[in-house]
Design an enzyme around this catalytic site. Sequence first.
Site, mmCIF file in Angstrom:
data_model
loop_
_atom_site.group_PDB
_atom_site.id
_atom_site.type_symbol
_atom_site.label_atom_id
_atom_site.label_comp_id
_atom_site.label_asym_id
_atom_site.label_seq_id
_atom_site.Cartn_x
_atom_site.Cartn_y
_atom_site.Cartn_z
ATOM 1 C CG ASP A 158 29.882 46.799 37.819
ATOM 2 O OD1 ASP A 158 30.418 46.159 36.989
ATOM 3 O OD2 ASP A 158 30.141 48.113 37.657
ATOM 4 C CB VAL B 57 36.623 46.763 44.284
ATOM 5 C CG1 VAL B 57 35.315 45.505 43.731
ATOM 6 C CG2 VAL B 57 37.442 47.176 42.933
ATOM 7 C CB SER C 245 48.494 45.666 29.007
ATOM 8 O OG SER C 245 47.790 45.875 27.589
ATOM 9 C CE1 TYR D 139 43.611 47.777 31.806
ATOM 10 C CE2 TYR D 139 45.301 47.115 30.255
ATOM 11 C CZ TYR D 139 44.113 47.084 31.023
ATOM 12 O OH TYR D 139 43.165 45.804 30.748
ATOM 13 C CB THR E 244 34.130 44.677 24.817
ATOM 14 O OG1 THR E 244 35.007 45.603 24.612
ATOM 15 C CG2 THR E 244 35.022 43.518 25.696
#
Length: 250
Positions: free
Chosen positions: A34, A57, A136, A147, A182
């Site tokens: 992360d 990343v 999506s 996105y 979440t």
Amino acid sequence: MTQRTAIVTGAARGIGLATTRQFLAEGRRVAMIDRDAEALMAEASQMEGVLPIVCDVSKPDEVANMIDTCAAKLGRVDALVNNAGVADFGPIEETGFDRWRRVMATNLNGVFLCSQAAIPHLRETRGAIVNIASISGLRASTLRVAYGTSKAAVIHLTQQQAVELGEYGIRANCVAPGPVRTKLAMAVHSQEIIDAYHDAIPLNRYGTEDEIASVIVFLCSEKASYVTGQTIASDGGFQATGVGLPALRR
């Protein structure tokens, strides 16, 4: 070393953290990746068998160093879960190129970079890649031009990986989560949005992080040894509803 391992990006919270915990429960060692160092170290300090590495990343040099470190310290790489992503929503006309590039850098480039760097190690173990897309990426929605497009590209990239890497015994699959309960989602979703999802999803509820993680862990396991090039929509049936009106189901 014979103990199976996994690399999970975006592991400091949410689906990545839930996936890490499930891998540990089945006896794997896990490299938690992360870019949020504080959150990553806080979670890693509460678990045994994890290797926390701070890495963005979207940056090739950081990814190369991260994969090398994982291979050296874990001894082998059996699975790579490309979960790191950013959710940045807005209308098409308000999505500037910098915003577009920022989303693509993590959501698409990150998947490409991590996977490519891990291939030599996954060849040795005939391992698995699981990329995390989104519902999506399968169906268009308002405010998700960057996105949604990034996640659709991840779905196709997964197919490319499956086709080209299959001869090495490497499997590549994709999970496309629907709405997930979440902390972030519950903080930003109004009651109107929550009610709308309830009506639009056949199972009439949000998914949980653990439910998504279970699909990921399955795809990395020997139980999915003949599954590759697939996109699994873990979405409570949301994808199957097409353009049907919720009112027609009552």
